[in-house]
Design an enzyme around this catalytic site. Structure first.
Site, PDB file in Angstrom:
ATOM      1  N   SER A 130       0.830  -1.205   0.000  1.00 24.58           N
ATOM      2  CA  SER A 130       0.000   0.000   0.000  1.00 24.58           C
ATOM      3  C   SER A 130       0.862   1.252   0.000  1.00 24.58           C
ATOM      4  O   SER A 130       1.958   1.270   0.571  1.00 24.58           O
ATOM      5  CB  SER A 130      -0.861  -0.045   1.262  1.00 24.58           C
ATOM      6  N   TYR A 155      -2.035  -0.591  10.678  1.00 25.50           N
ATOM      7  CA  TYR A 155      -2.321  -1.186   9.366  1.00 25.50           C
ATOM      8  C   TYR A 155      -1.139  -0.981   8.417  1.00 25.50           C
ATOM      9  O   TYR A 155      -0.642  -1.933   7.795  1.00 25.50           O
ATOM     10  CB  TYR A 155      -3.587  -0.571   8.752  1.00 25.50           C
ATOM     11  N   LYS A 159       2.065  -3.619   6.452  1.00 29.04           N
ATOM     12  CA  LYS A 159       2.547  -3.675   5.064  1.00 29.04           C
ATOM     13  C   LYS A 159       4.064  -3.470   5.008  1.00 29.04           C
ATOM     14  O   LYS A 159       4.757  -4.110   4.215  1.00 29.04           O
ATOM     15  CB  LYS A 159       1.825  -2.634   4.213  1.00 29.04           C
TER      16      LYS A 159
HETATM   17  P1  NAD Z   1     -11.245  -6.629   1.283  1.00 27.08           P
HETATM   18  O1  NAD Z   1     -11.492  -6.567   2.761  1.00 27.08           O
HETATM   19  O2  NAD Z   1     -12.370  -6.382   0.376  1.00 27.08           O
HETATM   20  O3  NAD Z   1     -10.611  -8.057   0.914  1.00 27.08           O
HETATM   21  C1  NAD Z   1      -9.800  -8.787   1.797  1.00 27.08           C
HETATM   22  C2  NAD Z   1     -10.366 -10.197   1.872  1.00 27.08           C
HETATM   23  O4  NAD Z   1      -9.547 -10.989   2.735  1.00 27.08           O
HETATM   24  C3  NAD Z   1     -11.783 -10.222   2.449  1.00 27.08           C
HETATM   25  O5  NAD Z   1     -12.626 -10.966   1.575  1.00 27.08           O
HETATM   26  C4  NAD Z   1     -11.623 -10.903   3.790  1.00 27.08           C
HETATM   27  O6  NAD Z   1     -12.767 -11.675   4.145  1.00 27.08           O
HETATM   28  C5  NAD Z   1     -10.382 -11.761   3.565  1.00 27.08           C
HETATM   29  N1  NAD Z   1      -9.608 -12.083   4.778  1.00 27.08           N
HETATM   30  C6  NAD Z   1      -9.143 -11.238   5.723  1.00 27.08           C
HETATM   31  N2  NAD Z   1      -8.477 -11.926   6.673  1.00 27.08           N
HETATM   32  C7  NAD Z   1      -8.513 -13.227   6.309  1.00 27.08           C
HETATM   33  C8  NAD Z   1      -8.006 -14.429   6.884  1.00 27.08           C
HETATM   34  N3  NAD Z   1      -7.343 -14.433   8.048  1.00 27.08           N
HETATM   35  N4  NAD Z   1      -8.224 -15.599   6.239  1.00 27.08           N
HETATM   36  C9  NAD Z   1      -8.907 -15.633   5.068  1.00 27.08           C
HETATM   37  N5  NAD Z   1      -9.412 -14.532   4.483  1.00 27.08           N
HETATM   38  C10 NAD Z   1      -9.214 -13.342   5.108  1.00 27.08           C
HETATM   39  O7  NAD Z   1     -10.025  -5.647   0.971  1.00 27.08           O
HETATM   40  P2  NAD Z   1      -9.437  -5.161  -0.427  1.00 27.08           P
HETATM   41  O8  NAD Z   1      -9.723  -3.728  -0.552  1.00 27.08           O
HETATM   42  O9  NAD Z   1      -9.820  -6.075  -1.500  1.00 27.08           O
HETATM   43  O10 NAD Z   1      -7.886  -5.293  -0.136  1.00 27.08           O
HETATM   44  C11 NAD Z   1      -7.121  -6.417  -0.553  1.00 27.08           C
HETATM   45  C12 NAD Z   1      -5.692  -6.238  -0.122  1.00 27.08           C
HETATM   46  O11 NAD Z   1      -5.176  -5.039  -0.695  1.00 27.08           O
HETATM   47  C13 NAD Z   1      -5.493  -6.105   1.379  1.00 27.08           C
HETATM   48  O12 NAD Z   1      -4.291  -6.755   1.732  1.00 27.08           O
HETATM   49  C14 NAD Z   1      -5.371  -4.616   1.590  1.00 27.08           C
HETATM   50  O13 NAD Z   1      -4.635  -4.298   2.734  1.00 27.08           O
HETATM   51  C15 NAD Z   1      -4.626  -4.211   0.327  1.00 27.08           C
HETATM   52  N6  NAD Z   1      -4.816  -2.800  -0.071  1.00 27.08           N
HETATM   53  C16 NAD Z   1      -6.080  -2.303  -0.243  1.00 27.08           C
HETATM   54  C17 NAD Z   1      -6.263  -0.965  -0.612  1.00 27.08           C
HETATM   55  C18 NAD Z   1      -7.629  -0.385  -0.754  1.00 27.08           C
HETATM   56  O14 NAD Z   1      -7.761   0.834  -0.726  1.00 27.08           O
HETATM   57  N7  NAD Z   1      -8.686  -1.156  -0.923  1.00 27.08           N
HETATM   58  C19 NAD Z   1      -5.134  -0.137  -0.814  1.00 27.08           C
HETATM   59  C20 NAD Z   1      -3.864  -0.688  -0.655  1.00 27.08           C
HETATM   60  C21 NAD Z   1      -3.722  -2.024  -0.277  1.00 27.08           C
HETATM   61  C1  WQD Z   2      -9.262   9.982   0.353  1.00 25.07           C
HETATM   62  C2  WQD Z   2      -9.449  11.483   0.530  1.00 25.07           C
HETATM   63  C3  WQD Z   2      -9.875  12.173   2.774  1.00 25.07           C
HETATM   64  C4  WQD Z   2     -13.768  10.274   3.203  1.00 25.07           C
HETATM   65  C5  WQD Z   2      -6.609   5.033   2.508  1.00 25.07           C
HETATM   66  C6  WQD Z   2      -5.516   4.343   3.273  1.00 25.07           C
HETATM   67  C7  WQD Z   2      -4.445   3.882   2.327  1.00 25.07           C
HETATM   68  C8  WQD Z   2      -5.022   3.031   1.215  1.00 25.07           C
HETATM   69  C9  WQD Z   2      -6.113   3.753   0.523  1.00 25.07           C
HETATM   70  C10 WQD Z   2      -5.048   0.745   2.024  1.00 25.07           C
HETATM   71  C11 WQD Z   2      -8.755  12.020   1.772  1.00 25.07           C
HETATM   72  C12 WQD Z   2     -11.058  12.480   1.890  1.00 25.07           C
HETATM   73  C13 WQD Z   2     -12.561  10.705   2.680  1.00 25.07           C
HETATM   74  C14 WQD Z   2     -14.785  11.230   3.481  1.00 25.07           C
HETATM   75  C15 WQD Z   2     -13.314  12.957   2.707  1.00 25.07           C
HETATM   76  N1  WQD Z   2      -5.622   1.827   1.733  1.00 25.07           N
HETATM   77  N2  WQD Z   2     -12.336  12.034   2.453  1.00 25.07           N
HETATM   78  N3  WQD Z   2     -14.518  12.533   3.213  1.00 25.07           N
HETATM   79  O1  WQD Z   2      -6.937   8.000   3.390  1.00 25.07           O
HETATM   80  O2  WQD Z   2      -6.116   8.479   1.028  1.00 25.07           O
HETATM   81  O3  WQD Z   2      -6.085   6.190   1.897  1.00 25.07           O
HETATM   82  O4  WQD Z   2      -7.093   4.161   1.490  1.00 25.07           O
HETATM   83  O5  WQD Z   2      -3.910   0.427   1.975  1.00 25.07           O
HETATM   84  O6  WQD Z   2      -3.547   3.138   3.066  1.00 25.07           O
HETATM   85  O7  WQD Z   2      -4.967   5.243   4.204  1.00 25.07           O
HETATM   86  O8  WQD Z   2      -8.248   7.209   1.348  1.00 25.07           O
HETATM   87  O9  WQD Z   2     -10.562   7.213   0.602  1.00 25.07           O
HETATM   88  O10 WQD Z   2     -10.099   7.427   3.073  1.00 25.07           O
HETATM   89  O11 WQD Z   2      -9.569   9.323   1.566  1.00 25.07           O
HETATM   90  O12 WQD Z   2     -13.138  14.164   2.507  1.00 25.07           O
HETATM   91  O13 WQD Z   2     -15.870  10.906   3.968  1.00 25.07           O
HETATM   92  O14 WQD Z   2     -10.846  11.749   0.712  1.00 25.07           O
HETATM   93  O15 WQD Z   2      -9.667  13.204   3.702  1.00 25.07           O
HETATM   94  O16 WQD Z   2      -8.253  13.282   1.440  1.00 25.07           O
HETATM   95  P1  WQD Z   2      -6.805   7.602   1.981  1.00 25.07           P
HETATM   96  P2  WQD Z   2      -9.692   7.738   1.686  1.00 25.07           P
END
Ligand code: NAD
Ligand code: WQD
Length: 347
Positions: A130, A155, A159
Site C-alpha cells: 500500500s 495497518y 505492510k
Molecule cells: P477486502 O477486505 O475487500 O478483501 C480482503 C479479503 O480478505 C476479504 O474478503 C476478507 O474476508 C479476507 N480475509 C481477511 N483476513 C482473512 C483471513 N485471516 N483468512 C482468510 N481470508 C481473510 O479488501 P481489499 O480492498 O480487497 O484489499 C485487498 C488487499 O489489498 C489487502 O491486503 C489490503 O490491505 C490491500 N490494499 C487495499 C487498498 C484499498 O484501498 N482497498 C489499498 C492498498 C492495499
Molecule cells: C481519500 C481522501 C480524505 C472520506 C486510505 C488508506 C491507504 C489506502 C487507501 C489501504 C482524503 C477524503 C474521505 C470522506 C473525505 N488503503 N475524504 N470525506 O486516506 O487516502 O487512503 O485508502 O492500503 O492506506 O490510508 O483514502 O478514501 O479514506 O480518503 O473528505 O468521507 O478523501 O480526507 O483526502 P486515503 P480515503
C-alpha cells in the site's frame, strides 16, 4: 513439460481479490482457487464473478491466520504454483483501535501462506502492499526509491513488515520469488457494476462514501478540510481503477513465471500518476452520475497527508503495465455498482 499454472488467490471474495480473480478467469486458462474466511466479504461474490466472466473459480473457506488450516489447504490442493495474497484487514482507523488483531491477522496469514506455499513448491508470490507505507511524505511524486517516512498506523506497519518479510525470505535462497505491489487509492468497479466494493460497516473511504450518500444510505457526507495548500484546498490523492490494479496482478504473475532473471524480490507502485482533489473527485462523480451530492466542509481528518501520488514508471518499464481507465470511468462504474446493490438502474 508445461503444466497449467494453478494460482491460489487469498481474499479472492474481497474487493480487489474478486476483480483479480475475474481478470485471471477472463484472460488466462489458469486454474484458480480462492480462499477466504468471509470476515469482510461473502461467498455470493463467486456468483457475481460468474456473471461477469462466465466462469467461477474453485473456492474454499479457511482462516489463513491459522497455520493448521493453511497446511491442510496445501495438502488438499497439491500443485499450486503461484499465490496472490490479498487476505488482510484493511481499515486504517480500526487498526489504531485494534492493533493486536491487525498485526495478528495480517502477519500470521502472510507468514503461514508464505511458509506453507514455499514448502509445497510455490514459485511466484504477489503481495498486496500500500502507498500507506510511504507515510507522511513530501517529495512528490513518490517512486520505489523514495525513502519512506514512518508508517502512520498499525495497518500501514503490517505492510512495511510484510514487505520486509518477503525481501528477507527472498534473500534466504528460497526458490519462491515475490513481488510487492503498492496500490495507491483503488476505486471503481467491474464494467456495468457487476463486481464492486461491499463495505461491511459504514465506509470510511471517499468513493464508497460518495456513492452511498448519493443513493441515500448516508444522509450527508463530509469533506475533511478545505484549507490544505492545494489548488482548491482539499487533499490530493492518486485514484486508480480497480480493474487496472487487477490487470497489474496478472502481469506481475506472468512476469515472475516468464522472466528467469527477475530478482527474487521486487516492488512496484501502482497509481495513475496524477493527483485529484476531493472536490474534483466529487465534481466528476456528479457529472457522470447526474446526481447532486450533499456534503459539508468539515475539519481535517487526523492522519491525512496533504497530497500523495505515484510515479508508476517502473511498473510500465518492467511489467508493461499502464493504467487505462479514467477518473470518469472509476466514478461511473462505482455508481453502477451502488445502483445494482440497491436494485436501481444507473444513468
Ligand atoms: P477486502 O477486505 O475487500 O478483501 C480482503 C479479503 O480478505 C476479504 O474478503 C476478507 O474476508 C479476507 N480475509 C481477511 N483476513 C482473512 C483471513 N485471516 N483468512 C482468510 N481470508 C481473510 O479488501 P481489499 O480492498 O480487497 O484489499 C485487498 C488487499 O489489498 C489487502 O491486503 C489490503 O490491505 C490491500 N490494499 C487495499 C487498498 C484499498 O484501498 N482497498 C489499498 C492498498 C492495499
Ligand atoms: C481519500 C481522501 C480524505 C472520506 C486510505 C488508506 C491507504 C489506502 C487507501 C489501504 C482524503 C477524503 C474521505 C470522506 C473525505 N488503503 N475524504 N470525506 O486516506 O487516502 O487512503 O485508502 O492500503 O492506506 O490510508 O483514502 O478514501 O479514506 O480518503 O473528505 O468521507 O478523501 O480526507 O483526502 P486515503 P480515503
Amino acid at each position: 513439460m508445461h503444466h497449467t499454472p494453478f494460482i491460489l488467490v487469498t481474499g479472492g471474495a474481497g474487493y480487489i481479490g474478486s476483480h483479480t480473480v475475474a481478470a485471471l478467469l477472463s484472460t488466462t486458462n489458469y486454474r484458480i482457487l480462492s480462499v477466504d474466511n468471509y470476515s469482510n466479504s461473502t461467498p455470493d461474490t463467486y456468483s457475481r464473478i460468474e456473471q461477469a466472466t462466465g466462469k467461477k473459480p474453485e473456492y474454499l473457506q479457511a482462516d489463513l491466520a491459522d497455520a493448521a488450516q493453511v497446511e491442510e489447504l496445501f495438502r488438499n490442493y497439491p500443485g499450486i504454483t503461484g499465490i496472490i495474497h490479498f487476505a488482510a484487514y484493511k481499515s486504517v482507523p480500526e487498526s489504531v483501535h485494534k492493533p493486536v488483531e491487525y498485526y495478528r491477522n495480517n502477519m500470521n496469514s502472510l507468514l503461514n501462506v508464505l511458509e506453507a506455499g514455499a514448502a509445497h513448491g510455490v514459485k511466484q508470490f504477489i503481495f498486496s502492499s500500500s502507498c500507506s507505507i510511504y507515510g507522511n511524505i513530501s517529495t512528490l511524486p513518490v517512486n520505489e526509491n523514495t525513502t519512506p517516512a514512518t508508517a502512520e498506523s498499525p495497518y500501514a506497519y503490517t505492510k512495511v513488515l510484510g514487505e520486509r518479510v518477503l525481501s528477507d525470505f527472498a534473500a534466504s535462497g528460497t526458490a519462491l520469488k515475490s513481488v510487492a505491489l503498492r496500490y495507491f487509492n483503488p476505486v471503481g468497479a467491474w464494467p456495468g457494476g457487476l463486481l464492486g466494493e461491499l463495505p461491511n460497516q459504514r465506509p470510511n473511504n471517499l468513493v464508497p462514501m460518495i456513492t452511498q450518500t448519493a443513493i441515500g444510505k448516508i444522509a450527508e457526507m463530509k469533506v475533511f478540510g478545505n484549507d490544505y495548500p492545494t489548488r482548491d484546498g482539499t487533499c490530493i490523492r492518486d485514484y486508480i481503477h480497480v480493474c487496472d490494479i487487477a490487470e497489474a496482478h496478472v502481469l506481475a504473475l506472468n512476469h515472475l513465471m516468464n522472466t528467469p532473471q527477475a530478482p527474487a524480490y521486487d516492488v512496484f507502485n501502482l497509481g495513475s500518476g496524477s493527483g485529484v482533489t476531493v472536490l474534483e473527485a466529487i465534481e466528476t462523480f456528479e457529472k457522470v452520475s447526474h446526481q447532486k451530492l450533499t456534503y459539508t466542509i468539515a475539519p481535517r481528518r487526523a492522519g491525512d497527508v496533504t497530497a500523495i501520488y505515484s510515479d508508476s514508471r517502473k511498473a510500465l518499464e518492467i511489467l508493461q503495465w499502464k493504467p487505462l481507465r479514467s477518473i470518469e470511468e472509476m466514478m461511473h462504474s462505482a455508481w453502477q455498482w451502488e445502483c445494482r446493490l440497491a436494485g436501481k438502474m444507473a444513468v
